[in-house]
Design a protein around this motif. Structure first.
Motif, short mmCIF file in Angstrom:
data_model
loop_
_atom_site.label_atom_id
_atom_site.label_comp_id
_atom_site.label_asym_id
_atom_site.label_seq_id
_atom_site.Cartn_x
_atom_site.Cartn_y
_atom_site.Cartn_z
N ASN A 148 -7.43 1.34 4.08
CA ASN A 148 -6.33 0.39 4.04
C ASN A 148 -5.62 0.51 2.69
O ASN A 148 -6.11 0.02 1.66
CB ASN A 148 -6.86 -1.03 4.25
N GLN A 149 -4.47 1.17 2.66
CA GLN A 149 -3.79 1.46 1.41
C GLN A 149 -3.28 0.20 0.74
O GLN A 149 -3.24 0.11 -0.49
CB GLN A 149 -2.63 2.44 1.65
N ARG A 150 -2.90 -0.81 1.52
CA ARG A 150 -2.39 -2.02 0.91
C ARG A 150 -3.49 -2.79 0.18
O ARG A 150 -3.26 -3.36 -0.90
CB ARG A 150 -1.71 -2.89 1.97
N ILE A 151 -4.70 -2.79 0.73
CA ILE A 151 -5.81 -3.41 0.02
C ILE A 151 -6.17 -2.59 -1.22
O ILE A 151 -6.45 -3.16 -2.29
CB ILE A 151 -7.03 -3.56 0.97
N THR A 152 -6.16 -1.27 -1.09
CA THR A 152 -6.42 -0.41 -2.25
C THR A 152 -5.40 -0.67 -3.36
O THR A 152 -5.76 -0.76 -4.55
CB THR A 152 -6.38 1.07 -1.84
N ASN A 153 -4.13 -0.79 -2.98
CA ASN A 153 -3.10 -1.07 -3.98
C ASN A 153 -3.30 -2.43 -4.64
O ASN A 153 -3.06 -2.59 -5.85
CB ASN A 153 -1.71 -1.01 -3.33
N LEU A 154 -3.72 -3.42 -3.84
CA LEU A 154 -3.96 -4.75 -4.40
C LEU A 154 -5.09 -4.71 -5.42
O LEU A 154 -4.98 -5.32 -6.50
CB LEU A 154 -4.30 -5.72 -3.27
N ILE A 155 -6.16 -4.00 -5.10
CA ILE A 155 -7.27 -3.89 -6.05
C ILE A 155 -6.80 -3.25 -7.35
O ILE A 155 -7.13 -3.71 -8.45
CB ILE A 155 -8.42 -3.07 -5.43
N GLY A 156 -6.00 -2.19 -7.24
CA GLY A 156 -5.47 -1.53 -8.43
C GLY A 156 -4.60 -2.46 -9.26
O GLY A 156 -4.69 -2.47 -10.50
N GLU A 157 -3.76 -3.24 -8.59
CA GLU A 157 -2.89 -4.18 -9.31
C GLU A 157 -3.71 -5.24 -10.04
O GLU A 157 -3.45 -5.57 -11.20
CB GLU A 157 -1.92 -4.85 -8.34
N LEU A 158 -4.74 -5.76 -9.37
CA LEU A 158 -5.57 -6.79 -9.99
C LEU A 158 -6.36 -6.21 -11.16
O LEU A 158 -6.59 -6.91 -12.16
CB LEU A 158 -6.52 -7.38 -8.94
N MET A 159 -6.80 -4.97 -11.05
CA MET A 159 -7.51 -4.33 -12.15
C MET A 159 -6.67 -4.29 -13.41
O MET A 159 -7.15 -4.49 -14.54
CB MET A 159 -7.91 -2.90 -11.76
N VAL A 160 -5.38 -4.07 -13.24
CA VAL A 160 -4.47 -3.93 -14.38
C VAL A 160 -3.98 -5.28 -14.89
O VAL A 160 -3.91 -5.52 -16.11
CB VAL A 160 -3.26 -3.04 -13.99
N ARG B 33 -11.59 -1.12 12.70
CA ARG B 33 -10.46 -0.19 12.60
C ARG B 33 -9.53 -0.63 11.48
O ARG B 33 -9.18 -1.79 11.34
CB ARG B 33 -9.69 -0.17 13.92
N ASP B 34 -9.19 0.31 10.61
CA ASP B 34 -8.31 -0.03 9.49
C ASP B 34 -6.98 -0.53 10.04
O ASP B 34 -6.33 0.13 10.85
CB ASP B 34 -8.07 1.19 8.60
N ARG B 35 -6.58 -1.69 9.56
CA ARG B 35 -5.38 -2.32 10.09
C ARG B 35 -4.29 -2.43 9.04
O ARG B 35 -3.29 -3.08 9.25
CB ARG B 35 -5.74 -3.74 10.60
N GLY B 36 -4.50 -1.80 7.87
CA GLY B 36 -3.66 -2.11 6.73
C GLY B 36 -2.21 -1.72 6.82
O GLY B 36 -1.37 -2.37 6.23
N GLU B 37 -1.92 -0.65 7.52
CA GLU B 37 -0.53 -0.20 7.52
C GLU B 37 0.34 -0.98 8.47
O GLU B 37 1.56 -0.89 8.42
CB GLU B 37 -0.50 1.29 7.88
N HIS B 38 -0.25 -1.75 9.38
CA HIS B 38 0.54 -2.47 10.37
C HIS B 38 0.04 -3.91 10.47
O HIS B 38 -1.09 -4.15 10.85
CB HIS B 38 0.43 -1.79 11.74
N SER B 39 0.88 -4.85 10.13
CA SER B 39 0.52 -6.26 10.25
C SER B 39 0.64 -6.70 11.70
O SER B 39 1.59 -6.35 12.39
CB SER B 39 1.45 -7.12 9.38
N ALA B 40 -0.35 -7.45 12.15
CA ALA B 40 -0.30 -7.97 13.52
C ALA B 40 0.78 -9.04 13.63
O ALA B 40 1.04 -9.78 12.68
CB ALA B 40 -1.66 -8.55 13.90
N ARG B 41 1.38 -9.12 14.79
CA ARG B 41 2.41 -10.13 15.02
C ARG B 41 1.78 -11.37 15.62
O ARG B 41 0.81 -11.29 16.38
CB ARG B 41 3.49 -9.57 15.94
#
Length: 291
Positions: free
Chosen positions: A193-205, A97-105
């Motif tokens: 997981n949008q946060r992982i997608t954003n990280l990949i985009g940042e690293l690409m640039v 299950r995609d967990r990206g929008e909510h970090s576990a405590r």
């Protein structure tokens, strides 16, 4: 998108093999115009038609059966992690299950375990590969990342983008490549997981090395190993690590470093822990930052 990722992965694995590696006869005096294996060669090894395999690489074949995926895994000499990755990309594996929008405590009991390890630098990361918490010794070993804001504490991001990481990791390129492979698995397991997608985009640039390493479609999952770290106070540390996933919190992973008993690295960890205790004791009130 999933079919394209599947095709890219198959193509990357195919071009990474040679006829000699898989026992195919080499035609003497005949030059090969392709890098690695031909599509027809992979198709023959897997027992499928060349036309069907071509459609798979082009993302036009629809849902591949489990039997075909197993045959392709054998033909391409995939290891267990790569095989699981192939099934994930094909949509036949049960996705996490995609967990990206909510970090576990971090549960109090788990935090207590983390903080009880006086001589083992350790941290907990979530499904976004972000560091949820680290113990005192981990913060002393990795002060540059420990002082970052919570949302920026990501080992993959720090290793590839912070110039100081190249001084900390004695084998920087190997460690950085390993983290790219970890990120590739996380992206496949959590495609929304949008946060992982954003990280990949940042690293690409921002990372000069990342685009080429990402295009290799390499994956692996290390749960144990060794890393060599250069510390600006105590010198070089050679540490073994183990990664644990708690049954009660499967979205979290705890990574624990340790030094062999009686080794120079163990003595240096003791020295660093002692230095950290003295520094904390003499720090003026209010100097400790919430990490």
């Amino acid at each position: 998108m999933a079919n394209k990722e599947l095709g890219d992965f198959l193509r990357a694995r195919r071009t990474g093999l040679t006829p000699e590696e898989i026992g195919l006869p080499v035609e003497l005096g005949v030059g090969r115009r392709v890098t690695g294996l031909r599509r027809a060669e992979v198709a023959r090894l897997a027992g499928v038609s060349a036309e069907y395999y071509t459609r798979l690489e082009q993302g036009r074949a629809g849902q591949a059966s489990e039997q075909v995926l197993l045959a392709l895994s054998d033909a391409l000499r995939l290891d267990d992690v790569e095989r699981r990755h192939l099934f994930t990309l094909a949509g036949t594996a049960s996705r996490a299950r995609d967990r990206g929008e909510h970090s576990a405590r971090l549960r109090p009991a788990m935090r207590q375990v983390l903080e009880s390890m006086d001589l083992c630098p350790a941290y907990v990361r979530d499904g976004n590969l972000e560091i949820v918490a680290g113990n005192a010794l981990w913060a002393l070993v990795f002060p540059d990342i420990a002082t970052l804001p919570r949302r920026e504490r990501n080992m993959v991001r720090w290793t590839l983008l912070d110039p100081r990481a190249r001084l900390v990791w004695c084998d920087w390129e190997r460690v950085a490549r390993d983290y790219v492979h970890v990120l590739r698995l996380a992206a496949a397991d959590q495609p929304r997981n949008q946060r992982i997608t954003n990280l990949i985009g940042e690293l690409m640039v921002r990372s000069p090395e990342f685009p080429a390493w990402w295009s290799e479609h390499r994956v692996h999952e290390r749960s144990t190993g060794r890393k060599r770290i250069h510390h600006h106070i105590v010198g070089d540390l050679e540490l073994q690590f183990e990664i644990f996933t708690p049954v009660a919190d499967p979205s979290l992973s705890m990574l624990v470093y340790s030094a062999p008993t009686g080794s120079p690295s163990e003595e240096r960890l003791r020295l660093l822990a002692s230095w950290g205790s003295e520094h904390t004791a003499t720090a003026p009130r209010g100097a400790d930052a919430d990490s």
